[in-house]
Design a protein around this motif. Structure first.
Motif, PDB file in Angstrom:
ATOM      1  N   SER A  20       0.849  -1.188   0.000  1.00  0.00           N
ATOM      2  CA  SER A  20       0.000   0.000   0.000  1.00  0.00           C
ATOM      3  C   SER A  20       0.885   1.239   0.000  1.00  0.00           C
ATOM      4  O   SER A  20       1.815   1.339   0.800  1.00  0.00           O
ATOM      5  N   LYS A  27       3.223   8.637  -5.837  1.00  0.00           N
ATOM      6  CA  LYS A  27       2.659   7.298  -5.613  1.00  0.00           C
ATOM      7  C   LYS A  27       2.448   6.524  -6.909  1.00  0.00           C
ATOM      8  O   LYS A  27       2.794   5.355  -7.002  1.00  0.00           O
ATOM      9  N   THR A  28       1.886   7.159  -7.922  1.00  0.00           N
ATOM     10  CA  THR A  28       1.607   6.466  -9.170  1.00  0.00           C
ATOM     11  C   THR A  28       2.896   6.052  -9.858  1.00  0.00           C
ATOM     12  O   THR A  28       3.023   4.916 -10.344  1.00  0.00           O
ATOM     13  N   MET A  31       4.261   3.200  -7.893  1.00  0.00           N
ATOM     14  CA  MET A  31       3.411   2.029  -8.063  1.00  0.00           C
ATOM     15  C   MET A  31       3.753   1.291  -9.357  1.00  0.00           C
ATOM     16  O   MET A  31       3.934   0.070  -9.355  1.00  0.00           O
ATOM     17  N   THR A  49      -6.258   1.495  -7.254  1.00  0.00           N
ATOM     18  CA  THR A  49      -6.169   2.649  -6.360  1.00  0.00           C
ATOM     19  C   THR A  49      -7.527   2.929  -5.734  1.00  0.00           C
ATOM     20  O   THR A  49      -8.552   2.433  -6.203  1.00  0.00           O
ATOM     21  N   THR A  50      -7.524   3.731  -4.684  1.00  0.00           N
ATOM     22  CA  THR A  50      -8.779   4.193  -4.079  1.00  0.00           C
ATOM     23  C   THR A  50      -9.157   5.556  -4.640  1.00  0.00           C
ATOM     24  O   THR A  50     -10.195   6.098  -4.284  1.00  0.00           O
ATOM     25  N   ILE A  53      -6.901   7.729 -11.289  1.00  0.00           N
ATOM     26  CA  ILE A  53      -5.598   7.884 -11.938  1.00  0.00           C
ATOM     27  C   ILE A  53      -5.854   7.940 -13.440  1.00  0.00           C
ATOM     28  O   ILE A  53      -6.925   7.546 -13.918  1.00  0.00           O
TER      29      ILE A  53
END
Length: 91
Positions: A20, A27-28, A31, A49-50, A53
């Motif tokens: 997480s 973050k992207t 990730m 993702t929550t 994007i």
């Protein structure tokens, strides 16, 4: 770079991991870099993702699943050495 990133997250080659990412900025990018590193180990990688994007580019994943309530067996059918992005809808 691949092994440095895997070492930074303490990821074992033969284990199953749930990762997480939280915080502001990067973050992207992190990730998808991590997903590529895991793919190079022939791992089955699912990215989701929550938040919203951008639709991933062809260099970022091997497939995209758009489904608000996917069945668990769908994930088991994904082959190793692939990155799949899961999203609830496309905007």
């Amino acid at each position: 770079m691949t092994h440095n990133l895997l070492d930074a997250f303490d990821i074992r080659q033969n284990g199953h991991e749930l990762i997480s990412l939280v915080g502001a900025g990067g973050k992207t990018t992190t990730m998808f870099a991590l997903a590529r590193a895991l793919k190079s180990l022939h791992k089955r990688v699912l990215v989701t993702t929550t938040t919203n994007i951008f639709y991933p580019g062809k260099d970022e994943c091997d497939g995209v699943i758009v489904n608000e309530a996917p069945a668990a067996d769908l994930f088991h059918a994904l082959p190793g050495g692939t990155v799949t992005v899961l999203g609830g809808n496309v905007v």
